[in-house]
Design an enzyme around this catalytic site. Sequence first.
Site, PDB file in Angstrom:
ATOM      1  CB  CYS A 147      32.878  37.058  73.931  1.00  0.00           C
ATOM      2  SG  CYS A 147      31.853  35.961  72.929  1.00  0.00           S
ATOM      3  CB  CYS A 150      29.543  37.962  72.822  1.00  0.00           C
ATOM      4  SG  CYS A 150      29.779  36.331  73.522  1.00  0.00           S
ATOM      5  CG  ASP A 151      30.413  41.904  73.109  1.00  0.00           C
ATOM      6  OD1 ASP A 151      29.178  41.785  73.206  1.00  0.00           O
ATOM      7  OD2 ASP A 151      31.189  41.752  74.065  1.00  0.00           O
TER       8      ASP A 151
END
Length: 319
Positions: A147, A150-151
Site C-alpha cells: 500500500c 499507507c507506507d
Amino acid sequence: MPEADADLIIIGAGPAGLTAAQYGARANLRVLAIEQLAPGGQAALIDELENYPGNVEARDGNGNVIAKPRTGFELTQDMRRQAEAFGASFAGETVAELKKEGALFAALLADGRELKAPAVILATGAAHRKLGVPGEDEFSGRGVSYCATCDGAFFKGKKIFVVGGGDAACDGAQYLSRIGSQVILALRRDRFRAQPAVADRVLRNPSIEVRFGAVVTEIRGGQKLGSVALEQGGKASEESADAVFVFVGMAPRSGLVSQGALKAELDGEGYVVTDQKMASSIPGLFAAGDVRSGAFRQVVVAAGEGAVAAHSAAEYVGA
C-alpha cells in the site's frame, strides 16, 4: 421460523458493500453491514480517485486548480454516512463462517455470536497477492509493503522499487515518485497491463524508471531491507533498495463460500460466479465487487454491482 436479526446482511464494506447498504436501506430492508476492518476497503487507500464520475480536477479560466479529486477515504466515508442516513447499520466484526439453516443464513462471528438474515450479499473484495520470493515475508512491514498511501511516507528521499504492471502498480509508482528520491518500476512483461492512459502517465514521469522484463527474485537485508536480486534479459544482478512495493494482482476473499459448509459456484481463480442480478448459485446469496467473477475492478463498477445486488436481494426477501 427463527427470528432474523436483519433482512439483509452485507459482508464487507468497500464501495460495493457501502452502496448495497444504501440501496438496501432505501428499499426499507433492515440492513446490517459487517466489516472486519475500516469501511472503504481497498478504495479507501486511493490517493486521488480521479476516474470516479464527477470526482474530477477543476481549473478556473487562468488554469489555476480550484478543485481536486477527493481521496478514496473521503469518498467512502461519505458513502457510509449516506447509507447510515437511510437507516443501514454497521458492525466492526469478523465473520468466521457462513451457513444456511432453512430459509435463513447464519453468519458466525469470531466471538461466537450468530447473526441471521434471509439474504446475504458477499462484498468481501480481494486481497493483495504476494511475489512469493525469499525475503518478502521477512521484510513485510520493514520495507516490503502492498500500500503506497499507507507506507510511502516512511521512505521519503529513499530508493524505492515498485513491482507490477497494472493500474495499481502505476498509481502506486506515481504516488511514490512524489516521495522517494528514485522510483524504479519493475514488471516481468514487455508491456503494461494498465489502462493506456495510466501507463502513459508513468512513462512520461521523469521521476520513474520503467524496467520491462525485470523480475525480482529475492529481497535481501539485515536489520532492514537493503537490496533486491533481479533477473533481466537472462542476467542476474543485485541492486540497493530501501523499499519494495508489491502490486501483482489480487486474490478473491471467497473463503466463506468455498471452505466451509456453504459452497457457491466459483470460477477457476476462486471468484464467485453470479448472474446479471448478482445472484450466486445459492438462493438468497448475492455477490458484488472484487469478489465476483468477471468484474471490471473499478470503484464505479463495484458501486453499480452493489446497487444491483441490493435491488435483487430486496426482490428475493419480498418474494
